[in-house]
Design a protein around this motif. Structure first.
Motif, PDB file in Angstrom:
ATOM      1  N   GLU A 105      -0.733   5.199  24.168  1.00  0.00           N
ATOM      2  CA  GLU A 105      -1.000   3.765  24.366  1.00  0.00           C
ATOM      3  C   GLU A 105      -0.621   2.981  23.108  1.00  0.00           C
ATOM      4  N   PHE A 106      -1.019   3.524  21.966  1.00  0.00           N
ATOM      5  CA  PHE A 106      -0.715   2.858  20.702  1.00  0.00           C
ATOM      6  C   PHE A 106       0.791   2.730  20.505  1.00  0.00           C
ATOM      7  N   ARG A 107       1.492   3.827  20.755  1.00  0.00           N
ATOM      8  CA  ARG A 107       2.951   3.836  20.582  1.00  0.00           C
ATOM      9  C   ARG A 107       3.627   2.809  21.484  1.00  0.00           C
ATOM     10  N   THR A 108       3.211   2.798  22.727  1.00  0.00           N
ATOM     11  CA  THR A 108       3.803   1.864  23.684  1.00  0.00           C
ATOM     12  C   THR A 108       3.600   0.424  23.222  1.00  0.00           C
ATOM     13  N   ASN A 109       2.360   0.125  22.821  1.00  0.00           N
ATOM     14  CA  ASN A 109       2.066  -1.241  22.383  1.00  0.00           C
ATOM     15  C   ASN A 109       2.836  -1.611  21.128  1.00  0.00           C
ATOM     16  N   LEU A 110       2.910  -0.645  20.221  1.00  0.00           N
ATOM     17  CA  LEU A 110       3.586  -0.915  18.957  1.00  0.00           C
ATOM     18  C   LEU A 110       5.074  -1.174  19.195  1.00  0.00           C
ATOM     19  N   LEU A 111       5.678  -0.317  19.999  1.00  0.00           N
ATOM     20  CA  LEU A 111       7.112  -0.482  20.247  1.00  0.00           C
ATOM     21  C   LEU A 111       7.395  -1.806  20.952  1.00  0.00           C
ATOM     22  N   ALA A 112       6.531  -2.166  21.896  1.00  0.00           N
ATOM     23  CA  ALA A 112       6.722  -3.433  22.612  1.00  0.00           C
ATOM     24  C   ALA A 112       6.589  -4.610  21.655  1.00  0.00           C
ATOM     25  N   ALA A 113       5.582  -4.554  20.783  1.00  0.00           N
ATOM     26  CA  ALA A 113       5.372  -5.670  19.853  1.00  0.00           C
ATOM     27  C   ALA A 113       6.523  -5.766  18.862  1.00  0.00           C
ATOM     28  N   MET A 114       7.028  -4.613  18.424  1.00  0.00           N
ATOM     29  CA  MET A 114       8.134  -4.632  17.470  1.00  0.00           C
ATOM     30  C   MET A 114       9.390  -5.207  18.105  1.00  0.00           C
ATOM     31  N   GLU A 115       9.606  -4.828  19.338  1.00  0.00           N
ATOM     32  CA  GLU A 115      10.743  -5.356  20.094  1.00  0.00           C
ATOM     33  C   GLU A 115      10.639  -6.872  20.223  1.00  0.00           C
ATOM     34  N   GLU A 116       9.483  -7.304  20.643  1.00  0.00           N
ATOM     35  CA  GLU A 116       9.201  -8.721  20.865  1.00  0.00           C
ATOM     36  C   GLU A 116       9.424  -9.533  19.583  1.00  0.00           C
TER      37      GLU A 116
ATOM     38  N   ALA B 291      -6.304   0.522  11.386  1.00  0.00           N
ATOM     39  CA  ALA B 291      -6.936  -0.794  11.522  1.00  0.00           C
ATOM     40  C   ALA B 291      -7.451  -0.986  12.951  1.00  0.00           C
ATOM     41  N   ILE B 292      -6.630  -0.605  13.909  1.00  0.00           N
ATOM     42  CA  ILE B 292      -7.050  -0.743  15.311  1.00  0.00           C
ATOM     43  C   ILE B 292      -8.278   0.128  15.575  1.00  0.00           C
ATOM     44  N   ASN B 293      -8.246   1.346  15.047  1.00  0.00           N
ATOM     45  CA  ASN B 293      -9.384   2.241  15.268  1.00  0.00           C
ATOM     46  C   ASN B 293     -10.653   1.743  14.585  1.00  0.00           C
ATOM     47  N   ALA B 294     -10.497   1.125  13.422  1.00  0.00           N
ATOM     48  CA  ALA B 294     -11.671   0.565  12.737  1.00  0.00           C
ATOM     49  C   ALA B 294     -12.284  -0.532  13.603  1.00  0.00           C
TER      50      ALA B 294
ATOM     51  N   ILE C 223       2.929 -10.714  11.084  1.00  0.00           N
ATOM     52  CA  ILE C 223       2.851 -11.187  12.472  1.00  0.00           C
ATOM     53  C   ILE C 223       2.699 -10.007  13.434  1.00  0.00           C
ATOM     54  N   LEU C 224       3.363  -8.901  13.079  1.00  0.00           N
ATOM     55  CA  LEU C 224       3.216  -7.692  13.894  1.00  0.00           C
ATOM     56  C   LEU C 224       1.752  -7.232  13.892  1.00  0.00           C
ATOM     57  N   GLN C 225       1.132  -7.265  12.717  1.00  0.00           N
ATOM     58  CA  GLN C 225      -0.280  -6.889  12.639  1.00  0.00           C
ATOM     59  C   GLN C 225      -1.133  -7.804  13.510  1.00  0.00           C
ATOM     60  N   MET C 226      -0.810  -9.087  13.433  1.00  0.00           N
ATOM     61  CA  MET C 226      -1.563 -10.060  14.234  1.00  0.00           C
ATOM     62  C   MET C 226      -1.407  -9.733  15.722  1.00  0.00           C
ATOM     63  N   ALA C 227      -0.172  -9.440  16.125  1.00  0.00           N
ATOM     64  CA  ALA C 227       0.075  -9.161  17.541  1.00  0.00           C
ATOM     65  C   ALA C 227      -0.666  -7.899  17.977  1.00  0.00           C
ATOM     66  N   MET C 228      -0.759  -6.900  17.103  1.00  0.00           N
ATOM     67  CA  MET C 228      -1.405  -5.642  17.461  1.00  0.00           C
ATOM     68  C   MET C 228      -2.928  -5.767  17.455  1.00  0.00           C
ATOM     69  N   LEU C 229      -3.454  -6.578  16.524  1.00  0.00           N
ATOM     70  CA  LEU C 229      -4.918  -6.671  16.402  1.00  0.00           C
ATOM     71  C   LEU C 229      -5.513  -7.703  17.360  1.00  0.00           C
TER      72      LEU C 229
ATOM     73  N   ILE D 191       0.869  -1.174   0.000  1.00  0.00           N
ATOM     74  CA  ILE D 191       0.000   0.000   0.000  1.00  0.00           C
ATOM     75  C   ILE D 191       0.913   1.234   0.000  1.00  0.00           C
ATOM     76  N   PRO D 192       1.322   1.688  -1.169  1.00  0.00           N
ATOM     77  CA  PRO D 192       2.265   2.808  -1.235  1.00  0.00           C
ATOM     78  C   PRO D 192       1.685   4.063  -0.586  1.00  0.00           C
ATOM     79  N   GLY D 193       2.532   4.799   0.107  1.00  0.00           N
ATOM     80  CA  GLY D 193       2.106   6.076   0.695  1.00  0.00           C
ATOM     81  C   GLY D 193       1.478   5.937   2.071  1.00  0.00           C
ATOM     82  N   VAL D 194       1.259   4.705   2.535  1.00  0.00           N
ATOM     83  CA  VAL D 194       0.650   4.511   3.855  1.00  0.00           C
ATOM     84  C   VAL D 194       1.670   3.797   4.738  1.00  0.00           C
ATOM     85  N   THR D 195       2.103   4.464   5.804  1.00  0.00           N
ATOM     86  CA  THR D 195       3.133   3.843   6.634  1.00  0.00           C
ATOM     87  C   THR D 195       2.550   2.707   7.461  1.00  0.00           C
ATOM     88  N   VAL D 196       3.416   1.808   7.869  1.00  0.00           N
ATOM     89  CA  VAL D 196       3.005   0.684   8.721  1.00  0.00           C
ATOM     90  C   VAL D 196       2.296   1.226   9.963  1.00  0.00           C
ATOM     91  N   THR D 197       2.871   2.282  10.548  1.00  0.00           N
ATOM     92  CA  THR D 197       2.291   2.837  11.765  1.00  0.00           C
ATOM     93  C   THR D 197       0.889   3.384  11.512  1.00  0.00           C
TER      94      THR D 197
END
Lengths: 474, 260
Positions: free
Chosen positions: B125-136, B105-108, B162-168, B93-99
């Protein structure tokens, strides 16, 4: 001059066009309103009412002659729906201009409140001009910029207070007979911005002008002149909205810009007229040695837009950029684009166009890249991308290139794409609705341009795209 | 009743060709299931049909998620009910960052959960979760600000799936050949993600050609899938049997024993 009935009836308001409200009570309170139709009498009345100098009065009449003599353009969008005899060419809503929002008549203030302009002024603007119908009703510039000699006035005040500058430049970048609509503007112009930035002064926060048409069958003809002196910088932003009426309004502006050596001017437009406005605008800038001119032109609203912001690169190493977004939804035709003329050696330019069409709309790119003999070592790149969202919609690309110099470097790329079912499915599998998924793909498509905008405008642009996408998908 | 229950599922292409020919399968929270089958057996069709791809038509049977038949719902509504598909070939999806994509997606999903009212996740909250999941999941930081799958390597795409799965945090995660094209390190990370996610609130259905990923994700149940049907079922030992004997032993006509 009372006829209130045409503003009483507001039909066919699009539910997703949040600026579709109107203030019907205004109409009877207008301070001055010309009759319908165009004539030398109307031109005379406008000039007389404004108390203009003789040369301007003559300029207007001469321009009207040019307008009447010129045929309608036979190319571009269909303009046959414009009824010049049914338009009000001049409406003055208030007697005086305000420099505080509180001093405005309540119904007009209410309009600006609904549009969020006073709020924006507090947060991130260095100055604001707000035009309602034909006149700028509010004007304010930060005191420190005023102290540095920056001029930011409505055009009528500019003419009164700085007649020498206006007389020196007006009609020199865009001659009054340049095209039929520039001639019309030159005849009946009112409002618009007059900006002068002295040498070396950098205006770090944007100056914003906001244009609102409230009356039905209104013709808005603002005239803007921006002079950026040596080593100076300014970012000027304009936005515009109108209520939705069953019959059409006309917006035909002329914008002339001079960027002196090493100066830089960025002019951003977020055009969000309602779908009954013909938007026929002539914009042109000249850039001298080492100067930079940038047009960021977002066209989302209007019924028809014909607009091709132009840059003449007159001095060595001058640089020009045109970033254009055109979104053509149902019943809309966006004939957008840009023009760059390389006159001096080692000048450079980039034109980036992103057009999106949906629900039978048309959006396209019409551009001219011209390199004059002697503009050696010039470089230019033109990129036109089109995204077509359904089978009924259409995109056209007309990239005219005219090169009279062999020592140049030119690039041209064009792509046409559609939103793929697989892309949609992928996003929807994450919980986004079809409309949200489509909007996301479109926002991504225009991202190379929105990332150039200050945050607030990028957010606004994305929001407008979402509104355009909602409701009709799926 | 199991969280995901597939009953007598038949799936055809738009031209009527039947690909999935009567599948029964139950996946419960806390369980890891593997569907193993050769190329062309219809595994991916099963995955797409579960998620609601419009090109695959459910001609008979039911897909029950938490007791509700979701076979008629759009992919977005299935996702909002807790179904997730990790794609074999994720789209760019060009032009749309992962973040920005993840936040949307989470908001939807949050909006759907609160009955259509906007309920955006607070940014901190989103940032914290994202950074933790990326680290993991050992997803490099810079991927977060790149455009989704645009120019990603195969391994990067799978990690971001897998990151998307972990976040959703889905209830049921279907992984379609998520192991294909991964080197051993990436495979470990992906498998680790699945293992971490599966628990009291999530079950997983791992669709694969190879035994390889099952060295890292030990399935509770293995289903052998040949020609649109489940032809054998058992515990993890079945995967080893398959490894030793190939799909031919289960009636496949041979286009598919993978190297391992």
């Amino acid at each position: 001059m009372s006829s209130t009935h045409e503003t009483d009836v507001v039909r066919g308001i699009r539910s997703d066009y949040k600026y579709g409200f109107s203030n019907p009570d205004d109409a009877k309170d207008y301070f001055f309103k010309s009759g319908r139709g165009i004539s030398h009498e109307v031109v005379e009345a406008i000039s007389e009412h404004k108390g203009e100098p003789e040369w301007m009065r003559q300029f207007r009449h001469k321009s009207l002659d040019y307008f009447l003599a010129r045929p309608m353009p036979s190319w571009g969008a269909d303009l046959s729906g414009i009824d010049f005899e049914n338009i009000y060419y001049y409406i003055r809503p208030t007697e005086k201009q305000a420099d505080s929002w509180e001093d405005l008549p309540p119904d007009i203030k209410d309009t600006w409140d609904k549009l969020g302009i006073p709020e924006a002024e507090k947060k991130y603007l260095a100055g604001v001009g707000a035009q309602y119908e034909s006149e700028v009703v509010y004007h304010k510039l930060q005191a420190d910029l005023e102290a540095k000699g920056v001029l930011f006035l409505d055009m009528d005040s500019g003419l009164r207070e700085h007649e020498d500058i206006v007389k020196q430049y007006m009609g020199t970048i865009i001659p009054q007979n340049d095209n039929k609509f520039a001639a019309l503007n030159s005849a009946v112009w009112s409002g618009g911005s007059f900006i002068y930035v002295p040498p070396g002064v950098r205006v770090e926060m944007p100056l914003q002008a906001y244009f609102r048409i409230n009356a039905e069958n209104m013709g808005q003809f603002e005239r803007t002149l921006i002079i950026v002196d040596e080593d100076a910088y300014v970012h000027y932003v304009e936005g515009c909205t109108a209520p939705i009426y069953s019959s059409d309004s006309l917006h035909s502006a002329v914008v002339e810009i001079v960027v002196k050596p090493r100066g830089r001017c960025r002019y951003t437009t977020i055009q969000n007229w309602s779908n009954n406005v013909y938007n026929l605008v002539t914009k042109r800038a000249v850039a001298y040695e080492d100067a930079t001119m940038e047009w960021v032109d977002g066209n989302l609203g209007s019924k028809v837009t014909m607009k091709y912001p132009a840059i003449w690169l007159m001095g060595e190493r001058a640089h020009g950029e045109v970033l254009s977004i055109a979104f053509g939804g149902k019943g809309q035709h966006q004939d957008a684009g840009g023009k760059v003329v390389h006159v001096a050696p080692r000048t450079s330019s980039v034109i980036t166009s992103k057009s999106i069409s949906k629900d039978g709309g048309r959006a396209g790119y019409r551009g001219l890249l011209q390199v004059a003999k002697g503009a050696v070592g010039s470089k230019s790149k033109v990129v036109c991308d089109a995204l077509i969202l359904d089978e009924e919609s259409r995109s056209d690309t007309y990239p005219y290139i005219q090169v009279d110099e062999s020592d140049v470097e030119l690039g041209h790329e064009a792509t046409v794409s559609k939103i793929g079912e697989e892309q949609l499915f992928y996003l929807m599998s994450r919980g986004l609705s079809e409309a949200e998924a489509s909007a996301m793909i479109v926002s991504g498509f225009v991202e190379p341009i929105t990332k150039e905008l200050p945050l607030e405008y990028a957010v606004e642009m994305n929001r407008l795209i979402q509104l355009q996408m909602e409701g009709s998908v799926g | 009743m199991a969280q995901l229950e597939i009953r007598n599922l038949h799936v055809a292409l738009e031209d009527g060709t039947e690909i999935v020919k009567g599948v029964d399968l139950k996946v419960d929270l806390g369980q890891k299931h593997a569907v193993m089958g050769p190329n062309g057996s219809g595994k991916s069709t099963l995955a797409y049909a579960l998620m609601g791809h419009p090109a695959y038509v459910v001609t008979d049977g039911q897909i029950l998620l938490d007791g509700e038949d979701i076979a008629e719902l759009g992919a977005d509504e299935r996702a909002q009910r807790g179904l997730f598909l990790a794609f074999q070939y994720p789209h760019a999806i060009p032009g749309v960052t992962v973040t920005s994509f993840l936040r949307s997606a989470i908001n939807a999903n949050r909006k759907a959960a609160s009955g259509g009212e906007d309920d955006p996740v607070p940014i901190p909250e989103f940032r914290t979760n994202l950074l933790a999941a990326m680290e993991e999941l050992k997803v490099p930081r810079e991927l977060a600000s790149r455009y989704l799958n645009d120019g990603f390597s195969g391994g990067e795409k799978k990690r971001v799936e897998i990151l998307q799965m972990a976040m959703l945090k889905p209830k049921i995660a279907v992984l379609d050949e998520t192991d294909s094209g991964l080197d051993i390190d990436a495979l470990r990370i992906v498998a680790n993600g699945v293992n971490k996610l599966v628990g009291p609130e999530t079950g997983a259905l791992v669709i694969t050609h190879y035994q390889r990923i099952l060295d890292y994700v030990t399935p509770d149940f293995v289903h052998v899938f040949v020609d649109g049907r489940i032809v054998a079922e058992g515990g993890p030992e079945l995967a080893h049997k398959l490894e030793a004997e190939g799909y031919e032993a289960f009636g496949s006509n041979g286009n598919g024993r993978g190297p391992s």
